[in-house]
Design a protein around this motif. Structure first.
Motif, PDB file in Angstrom:
ATOM      1  N   THR A   1       3.719  -8.684  -6.335  1.00  0.00           N
ATOM      2  CA  THR A   1       2.913  -7.576  -6.376  1.00  0.00           C
ATOM      3  C   THR A   1       2.667  -6.761  -5.305  1.00  0.00           C
ATOM      4  N   LEU A   2       2.318  -5.462  -5.235  1.00  0.00           N
ATOM      5  CA  LEU A   2       2.380  -4.220  -3.939  1.00  0.00           C
ATOM      6  C   LEU A   2       1.867  -4.358  -2.793  1.00  0.00           C
ATOM      7  N   THR A   3       1.996  -4.667  -1.466  1.00  0.00           N
ATOM      8  CA  THR A   3       0.743  -4.226  -0.437  1.00  0.00           C
ATOM      9  C   THR A   3       1.000  -2.749   0.241  1.00  0.00           C
ATOM     10  N   VAL A   4      -0.452  -1.866  -0.798  1.00  0.00           N
ATOM     11  CA  VAL A   4      -0.613  -0.921   0.285  1.00  0.00           C
ATOM     12  C   VAL A   4      -0.409  -0.630   1.882  1.00  0.00           C
ATOM     13  N   LYS A   5       0.367   0.209   1.948  1.00  0.00           N
ATOM     14  CA  LYS A   5       0.896   0.739   3.547  1.00  0.00           C
ATOM     15  C   LYS A   5      -0.290   1.512   4.310  1.00  0.00           C
ATOM     16  N   ARG A   6      -0.537   2.841   3.423  1.00  0.00           N
ATOM     17  CA  ARG A   6      -1.301   3.832   3.807  1.00  0.00           C
ATOM     18  C   ARG A   6      -1.175   4.362   2.827  1.00  0.00           C
ATOM     19  N   MET A   7      -2.534   5.177   2.614  1.00  0.00           N
ATOM     20  CA  MET A   7      -3.659   6.135   1.616  1.00  0.00           C
ATOM     21  C   MET A   7      -3.038   7.337   1.607  1.00  0.00           C
ATOM     22  N   ARG A   8      -2.848   8.402   0.941  1.00  0.00           N
ATOM     23  CA  ARG A   8      -2.615   9.683   1.770  1.00  0.00           C
ATOM     24  C   ARG A   8      -3.267  10.901   1.373  1.00  0.00           C
ATOM     25  N   VAL A   9      -4.413  10.892   0.158  1.00  0.00           N
ATOM     26  CA  VAL A   9      -5.097  11.167  -0.476  1.00  0.00           C
ATOM     27  C   VAL A   9      -6.405  10.754  -0.536  1.00  0.00           C
ATOM     28  N   SER A  10      -7.805  11.576  -0.607  1.00  0.00           N
ATOM     29  CA  SER A  10      -9.211  11.139  -0.775  1.00  0.00           C
ATOM     30  C   SER A  10      -9.937  11.799  -1.831  1.00  0.00           C
ATOM     31  N   VAL A  11     -10.330  11.626  -2.287  1.00  0.00           N
ATOM     32  CA  VAL A  11     -11.319  11.880  -3.142  1.00  0.00           C
ATOM     33  C   VAL A  11     -11.358  12.756  -3.795  1.00  0.00           C
ATOM     34  N   GLY A  12     -11.454  14.306  -4.837  1.00  0.00           N
ATOM     35  CA  GLY A  12     -11.596  15.677  -4.482  1.00  0.00           C
ATOM     36  C   GLY A  12      -9.843  16.163  -4.002  1.00  0.00           C
TER      37      GLY A  12
ATOM     38  N   GLY B   1      -8.516   3.209  -6.890  1.00  0.00           N
ATOM     39  CA  GLY B   1      -9.138   2.443  -6.963  1.00  0.00           C
ATOM     40  C   GLY B   1      -8.490   1.255  -5.731  1.00  0.00           C
ATOM     41  N   ILE B   2      -7.737   1.477  -4.845  1.00  0.00           N
ATOM     42  CA  ILE B   2      -6.467   0.561  -3.395  1.00  0.00           C
ATOM     43  C   ILE B   2      -7.642   1.094  -2.672  1.00  0.00           C
ATOM     44  N   LYS B   3      -6.918   0.425  -1.461  1.00  0.00           N
ATOM     45  CA  LYS B   3      -6.719   1.368  -0.184  1.00  0.00           C
ATOM     46  C   LYS B   3      -6.186   0.063   0.668  1.00  0.00           C
ATOM     47  N   ALA B   4      -5.740   1.294   2.176  1.00  0.00           N
ATOM     48  CA  ALA B   4      -4.741   0.173   2.440  1.00  0.00           C
ATOM     49  C   ALA B   4      -5.116  -1.047   3.134  1.00  0.00           C
ATOM     50  N   GLY B   5      -3.935  -1.845   3.332  1.00  0.00           N
ATOM     51  CA  GLY B   5      -4.002  -3.424   2.773  1.00  0.00           C
ATOM     52  C   GLY B   5      -3.786  -4.480   1.525  1.00  0.00           C
ATOM     53  N   ASP B   6      -4.685  -3.558   0.614  1.00  0.00           N
ATOM     54  CA  ASP B   6      -4.783  -4.007  -0.760  1.00  0.00           C
ATOM     55  C   ASP B   6      -3.615  -4.650  -1.003  1.00  0.00           C
ATOM     56  N   THR B   7      -3.658  -5.545  -2.228  1.00  0.00           N
ATOM     57  CA  THR B   7      -2.817  -6.075  -3.078  1.00  0.00           C
ATOM     58  C   THR B   7      -2.298  -5.514  -3.911  1.00  0.00           C
ATOM     59  N   TYR B   8      -1.700  -5.197  -4.391  1.00  0.00           N
ATOM     60  CA  TYR B   8      -1.924  -4.078  -6.328  1.00  0.00           C
ATOM     61  C   TYR B   8      -0.481  -4.986  -6.868  1.00  0.00           C
ATOM     62  N   SER B   9      -1.138  -4.785  -8.635  1.00  0.00           N
ATOM     63  CA  SER B   9      -0.252  -5.558  -9.331  1.00  0.00           C
ATOM     64  C   SER B   9       0.412  -5.013 -10.052  1.00  0.00           C
ATOM     65  N   GLY B  10      -0.781  -3.470 -10.213  1.00  0.00           N
ATOM     66  CA  GLY B  10      -0.339  -2.548 -11.819  1.00  0.00           C
ATOM     67  C   GLY B  10      -1.410  -3.070 -13.253  1.00  0.00           C
TER      68      GLY B  10
ATOM     69  N   ALA C   1      -6.169   0.963 -12.532  1.00  0.00           N
ATOM     70  CA  ALA C   1      -5.848   1.920 -12.263  1.00  0.00           C
ATOM     71  C   ALA C   1      -5.860   1.795 -11.080  1.00  0.00           C
ATOM     72  N   ALA C   2      -4.638   2.182 -10.041  1.00  0.00           N
ATOM     73  CA  ALA C   2      -4.854   2.365  -8.512  1.00  0.00           C
ATOM     74  C   ALA C   2      -5.652   3.991  -8.390  1.00  0.00           C
ATOM     75  N   MET C   3      -5.937   4.681  -9.361  1.00  0.00           N
ATOM     76  CA  MET C   3      -6.990   6.060  -9.324  1.00  0.00           C
ATOM     77  C   MET C   3      -6.839   6.401 -10.351  1.00  0.00           C
ATOM     78  N   VAL C   4      -7.585   7.608 -10.591  1.00  0.00           N
ATOM     79  CA  VAL C   4      -8.064   8.546 -11.847  1.00  0.00           C
ATOM     80  C   VAL C   4      -7.939  10.002 -10.808  1.00  0.00           C
ATOM     81  N   LEU C   5      -7.100  10.467 -11.485  1.00  0.00           N
ATOM     82  CA  LEU C   5      -6.727  11.744 -12.132  1.00  0.00           C
ATOM     83  C   LEU C   5      -7.288  13.298 -12.701  1.00  0.00           C
ATOM     84  N   THR C   6      -7.461  13.879 -12.593  1.00  0.00           N
ATOM     85  CA  THR C   6      -7.986  14.709 -14.003  1.00  0.00           C
ATOM     86  C   THR C   6      -6.295  14.903 -14.782  1.00  0.00           C
TER      87      THR C   6
END
Length: 445
Positions: free
Chosen positions: A72-83, A262-271, A274-279
């Protein structure tokens, strides 16, 4: 006598004049005064106030691929926000492989341990030389092992195909009445694998009868085991290092906007999600407004004014319409990236209501009248049409008659009616009650 006659004539004239004067005065006082409007044909226009939000109809889920099932991955830092508007290669978030250092250390220890064992095995077997018969035995052993694996795989494939087809195997084979070509082919594959296994078994038995040293068997099996263990651990080390490098900085695959995260800093992510939704690539946003409360149909191409706080305005046209999952009707106004920038920031446009003014104009022409000229309520609506005639004295007389009408729409001070009234003159804004057949006069008279 003549003087009396003249005086009589003068008196009579004065009397008649007075009668006429008072007659006109009385008529003016007793006759209802009205305004008259001539019905005209035109297209009903209206300014409809709505609110809307920025929506991206075409989206695509974004996954981080290549994460093994046991990692799994551990999210360290988000660099974007919605919009957020991103370009291909922009950083979306930073992550690390969960427990990467510990896992890497364990794998490296496995490699070192297996390597040490293999070196010790080779030291102890330094004087071991394989004879021709022993080499043949090893080759026969490997061939038999491979043949048994092939039989197992073919049998599994047949069982799966039969289960999916609703067929029950009898003793591991198909019933005699099965005619399905795919199933028959799968059974033939089992038979072929079985024949190959029997042949491999015969060769192994022949090689085995010639005899082989137990030391050779031990050396061969153990060295293969240790080599496989080292290769597997090394492969995992490589995969782990690659994954750690790839997920350290996760980037956008193409230009677009971030619609959901769909994720935030500190979350555990398995893939798995979806980590996020893009246009979607090359797609555009729309200003979407709910029109379920509007009776009139707003056609594509209708002009729309979009207004934001701070005096930011934009004039566009309706580009589409539809019904959402809740059954509510909406209209869409397509926006370019430049439009969105001119109105503000996408995140605010997505979360806050924006004022829209639709310049509605009916698609067909109808008869238009002032709202006060159409009387009644509900489905019982009518007008008073003015008819003009002359009396015995040659005076113009205005009389009203009742005429039923069908109201199509009412916008502000204007009413659209279905009937073609041509150049009919309609009485309204009377100064007293009037009814069918009433004589009226204009305010100007």
């Amino acid at each position: 006598m003549k003087k009396w006659a003249i005086k009589g004539l003068i008196g009579t004239a004065v009397f008649v004049a007075l009668c006429m004067f008072f007659s006109g005065t009385i008529r003016t006082i007793t006759t209802a005064k009205v305004r008259v409007v001539t019905a005209k044909t035109g297209k009903l226009e209206e300014q409809i106030d709505l609110t809307g939000k920025l929506v991206f109809p075409q989206t695509q889920e974004f996954f981080v691929t290549g994460i093994p099932d046991d990692r799994t991955l551990t999210v360290k830092r988000m660099r974007v926000s919605v919009g957020r508007k991103v370009k291909a290669g922009d950083t979306l978030f930073e992550a690390e492989v969960t427990g990467c250092d510990s896992a890497m250390k364990t794998l490296e220890e496995t490699v070192k341990s297996a390597q040490s064992e293999l070196m010790e095995l080779e030291r102890k077997s330094g004087d071991l030389r394989l004879k021709r018969t022993e080499e043949n035995w090893i080759a026969a052993y490997d061939a038999l092992a491979a043949a048994k694996d092939a039989v197992r795989e073919a049998q599994t494939a047949l069982a799966v195909s039969a289960r999916l087809a609703g067929v029950t195997l009898v003793g591991g084979a198909l019933p005699e009445d099965v005619t399905d070509e795919a199933l028959l082919a799968a059974q033939q594959a089992v038979a072929d694998a079985g024949a190959a296994e029997a042949e491999a078994q015969t060769r192994f038995d022949a090689a085995n009868r010639l005899g082989i040293s137990e030391d050779v068997v031990t050396y061969v099996t153990k060295s293969r085991e240790l080599s496989a263990k080292m290769a597997d651990a090394q492969e995992q080390i490589t995969a782990l290092a690659v994954l750690a490098e790839q997920c350290a900085v996760v980037t956008a695959p193409y230009d677009g906007y971030v619609v959901e995260i769909g994720i935030k800093a500190g979350d555990t992510y398995s893939g798995a999600t979806a980590a996020m939704v893009l246009t979607a690539p090359e797609s555009k946003g729309v200003m979407r407004a709910d029109v379920s409360g509007i009776e009139r149909r707003i056609e594509d191409g209708t002009q729309v004014s979009i207004e934001r706080s701070g005096g930011k305005t934009l004039t566009k046209k309706v580009t589409g319409s539809g019904t959402d999952e809740d059954g509510k009707r909406y209209i869409d106004v397509e926006l370019t990236d430049k439009d969105i920038t001119n109105l503000g920031v996408a995140s605010a446009l997505m979360s806050e209501e924006t004022k829209l003014t639709v310049s509605y104009r009916s698609s067909t022409s109808t008869t238009l009248l002032p709202v006060s000229a159409v009387r009644g309520s509900g489905e019982s609506r009518y007008i008073y049409a003015v008819e003009e005639s002359s009396n015995a004295l040659g005076e113009r007389t205005l009389t009203i008659r009742k005429q039923d009408v069908t109201v199509l729409a009412e916008v502000g001070s204007t009413v659209s009616v279905q009937e073609d009234l041509g150049r009919v003159r309609v009485a309204y804004m009377e100064d007293r009650a009037i009814s069918e057949g009433s004589t009226v006069m204009l305010y100007a008279e």
